[in-house]
Design an enzyme around this catalytic site. Structure first.
Site, PDB file in Angstrom:
ATOM      1  N   THR A  52       0.821  -1.207   0.000  1.00  0.00           N
ATOM      2  CA  THR A  52       0.000   0.000   0.000  1.00  0.00           C
ATOM      3  C   THR A  52       0.855   1.257   0.000  1.00  0.00           C
ATOM      4  O   THR A  52       1.979   1.244   0.529  1.00  0.00           O
ATOM      5  CB  THR A  52      -0.895  -0.008   1.257  1.00  0.00           C
ATOM      6  OG1 THR A  52      -1.508   1.281   1.412  1.00  0.00           O
ATOM      7  CG2 THR A  52      -0.096  -0.283   2.520  1.00  0.00           C
TER       8      THR A  52
ATOM      9  N   TYR B 115      -1.729  -0.107  10.168  1.00  0.00           N
ATOM     10  CA  TYR B 115      -1.967  -0.803   8.901  1.00  0.00           C
ATOM     11  C   TYR B 115      -0.730  -0.732   8.014  1.00  0.00           C
ATOM     12  O   TYR B 115      -0.225  -1.758   7.528  1.00  0.00           O
ATOM     13  CB  TYR B 115      -3.184  -0.185   8.190  1.00  0.00           C
ATOM     14  CG  TYR B 115      -3.339  -0.646   6.769  1.00  0.00           C
ATOM     15  CD1 TYR B 115      -3.700  -1.964   6.477  1.00  0.00           C
ATOM     16  CD2 TYR B 115      -3.115   0.230   5.700  1.00  0.00           C
ATOM     17  CE1 TYR B 115      -3.827  -2.384   5.165  1.00  0.00           C
ATOM     18  CE2 TYR B 115      -3.246  -0.183   4.398  1.00  0.00           C
ATOM     19  CZ  TYR B 115      -3.596  -1.490   4.131  1.00  0.00           C
ATOM     20  OH  TYR B 115      -3.706  -1.905   2.836  1.00  0.00           O
TER      21      TYR B 115
HETATM   22  N1  UFG Z   1     -12.954  10.870   2.528  1.00  0.00           N
HETATM   23  C1  UFG Z   1     -13.948  11.771   2.895  1.00  0.00           C
HETATM   24  N2  UFG Z   1     -15.119  11.258   3.335  1.00  0.00           N
HETATM   25  C2  UFG Z   1     -15.368   9.912   3.435  1.00  0.00           C
HETATM   26  C3  UFG Z   1     -14.347   9.014   3.057  1.00  0.00           C
HETATM   27  C4  UFG Z   1     -13.151   9.533   2.619  1.00  0.00           C
HETATM   28  O1  UFG Z   1     -13.757  12.989   2.824  1.00  0.00           O
HETATM   29  O2  UFG Z   1     -16.466   9.527   3.862  1.00  0.00           O
HETATM   30  C5  UFG Z   1     -11.670  11.388   2.022  1.00  0.00           C
HETATM   31  C6  UFG Z   1     -10.484  10.987   2.855  1.00  0.00           C
HETATM   32  O3  UFG Z   1     -10.233  11.931   3.852  1.00  0.00           O
HETATM   33  C7  UFG Z   1      -9.385  10.920   1.809  1.00  0.00           C
HETATM   34  C8  UFG Z   1     -10.112  10.518   0.531  1.00  0.00           C
HETATM   35  O4  UFG Z   1     -11.463  10.818   0.749  1.00  0.00           O
HETATM   36  O5  UFG Z   1      -8.837  12.184   1.618  1.00  0.00           O
HETATM   37  C9  UFG Z   1      -9.978   9.055   0.204  1.00  0.00           C
HETATM   38  O6  UFG Z   1     -10.341   8.309   1.350  1.00  0.00           O
HETATM   39  P1  UFG Z   1     -10.525   6.730   1.312  1.00  0.00           P
HETATM   40  O7  UFG Z   1     -10.965   6.326   2.689  1.00  0.00           O
HETATM   41  O8  UFG Z   1     -11.376   6.354   0.163  1.00  0.00           O
HETATM   42  O9  UFG Z   1      -9.079   6.195   0.994  1.00  0.00           O
HETATM   43  P2  UFG Z   1      -7.717   6.502   1.782  1.00  0.00           P
HETATM   44  O10 UFG Z   1      -6.955   7.455   0.919  1.00  0.00           O
HETATM   45  O11 UFG Z   1      -7.896   6.872   3.191  1.00  0.00           O
HETATM   46  O12 UFG Z   1      -7.145   5.040   1.826  1.00  0.00           O
HETATM   47  C10 UFG Z   1      -6.324   4.569   0.870  1.00  0.00           C
HETATM   48  C11 UFG Z   1      -6.357   3.040   0.871  1.00  0.00           C
HETATM   49  C12 UFG Z   1      -5.723   2.505   2.124  1.00  0.00           C
HETATM   50  C13 UFG Z   1      -4.369   3.122   2.314  1.00  0.00           C
HETATM   51  C14 UFG Z   1      -4.497   4.628   2.368  1.00  0.00           C
HETATM   52  C15 UFG Z   1      -3.170   5.304   2.572  1.00  0.00           C
HETATM   53  O13 UFG Z   1      -7.691   2.587   0.790  1.00  0.00           O
HETATM   54  O14 UFG Z   1      -5.573   1.104   1.994  1.00  0.00           O
HETATM   55  O15 UFG Z   1      -5.047   5.056   1.136  1.00  0.00           O
HETATM   56  O16 UFG Z   1      -3.365   6.570   3.128  1.00  0.00           O
HETATM   57  F1  UFG Z   1      -3.830   2.714   3.475  1.00  0.00           F
END
Ligand code: UFG
Length: 328
Positions: free
Chosen positions: A114, A138
């Site tokens: 990741t 994680y």
């Molecule tokens: N976000 C929102 N509202 C939500 C969900 C997400 O504003 O309800 C934002 C988050 O803050 C982030 C973006 O949308 O800026 C993407 O969020 P996700 O939860 O879809 O994905 P992440 O970037 O947090 O997660 C991904 C991978 C993980 C990995 C991570 C590393 O899914 O496996 O990137 O930071 F660990």
């Protein structure tokens, strides 16, 4: 070909890609997060990574020559609250698999890692040589395995391609598979849920140092990720060389851009409200994917934000309750 976690989101799409490429696929999954209905391209062995005996027996019975290892817990915030579960599953579980592989003399592994291994990036786009300083359990569990792999290679002849995914998103363009997490934590399916009468989307912070104040991420289509696993296995078979490779589209998109795309594609408004920043969210994450292009000859074919959202929407519209809810 053994696909652990092959009943899950990226695992099931990869099982399909492998099947298409002519591999005989066997899925190993405990079905805690995966779906029996997503296993369509080969037999399912129900088993846990902790079950060393069952792993060994599966490797021998199906004469497995390579393993694509997805089975893992993946929620960043959960890993902060319950790191023990993450270390047990993602580290001990994977080490158990590696021991079973070494004992059965299975020489090739493709390992799901990741972008969370990089932590807060010093520079973007992120290259594979960027320092690895995870900021959550994680990411630490994935990095722990990455660090173990060269030792296992030297001692046991286990060659591995490590694939560091950025934000996996979208659904199978044929409509056979899609994303079905419970609870759903990812932005695109949450925005689609909000557009279809679910709870309003929370935007986690709009005061980041980015053009519109919301976080930038690199959304990459799950079928493009799936294709990269096929290429990684082919590269391992040809060269036997281990490698660590980013998989991203290389294009950053903001939370507000994602919302606008979901509104355009679905033709519906996405009710949204501003919420506090989510702890552990870096402002900007996007990949330099040169290594994947040069080393694996990987070319993302579906990873425009438009196609990602269109395929995710098509899946959701056909399966509003995921795999278990049937179709409408
Ligand atoms: N976000 C929102 N509202 C939500 C969900 C997400 O504003 O309800 C934002 C988050 O803050 C982030 C973006 O949308 O800026 C993407 O969020 P996700 O939860 O879809 O994905 P992440 O970037 O947090 O997660 C991904 C991978 C993980 C990995 C991570 C590393 O899914 O496996 O990137 O930071 F660990």
């Amino acid at each position: 070909m053994l696909v652990t976690g092959g009943a899950g989101y990226i695992g099931s799409h990869t099982a399909k890609a492998l099947h298409r490429a002519g591999y005989a696929v066997v899925v190993y999954d405990n079905l805690l997060a995966g779906h029996r209905e997503a296993v369509r391209y080969g037999p399912l062995v129900e088993g846990d990574l902790a079950d060393r005996g069952r792993l060994g027996e599966t490797l021998r019975r199906f004469e497995i020559g390579a393993v694509v290892h997805f089975a893992a817990l993946l929620a960043v915030s959960e890993s902060v609250h319950d790191p023990a579960r993450y270390y047990r599953n993602n580290v001990i579980g994977t080490l158990t698999l590696l021991e079973a592989m070494a004992a059965a003399q299975v020489p090739h592994l493709v390992f799901s890692s990741t972008c969370a291994v990089y932590g807060e990036p010093e520079e973007t786009p992120i290259v594979e040589t960027h320092p690895t300083r995870p900021i959550n359990a994680y990411g630490e569990t994935k990095l722990a395995i990455e660090r173990a792999l060269p030792h296992y290679e030297r001692a046991y002849g286990l060659h591995a391609v490590v694939l560091r995914y950025f934000n996996a998103a979208g659904a199978d363009p044929d409509g056979d598979l899609g994303e079905d997490h419970d609870p759903e934590i990812h932005l695109i399916p949450r925005a689609i849920q909000a557009a279809t009468g679910g709870a309003p989307l929370e935007i986690f912070g709009d005061d980041y140092p980015t053009p519109d104040g919301t976080c930038l991420r690199d959304y990459v289509h799950v079928s493009d990720l799936a294709d990269a696993h096929v290429l990684a296995l082919q590269a391992l078979a040809e060269t036997g060389r281990s490698a660590t490779v980013n998989l991203g589209s290389g294009h950053p998109s903001s939370v507000r851009e994602v919302i606008a795309t979901v509104e355009r594609v679905t033709g519906r408004p996405v009710p949204a409200q501003l919420a506090a920043r989510r702890p552990g969210d870096p402002a900007v994450l996007f990949a330099a994917s040169r290594l994947a292009a040069d080393g694996l000859h990987w070319r993302p074919r579906h990873s425009t934000l438009d196609e990602i959202v269109r395929t995710a929407w098509a899946w959701h519209a056909a399966h509003p309750h995921g795999f278990h809810g049937g179709t409408v």
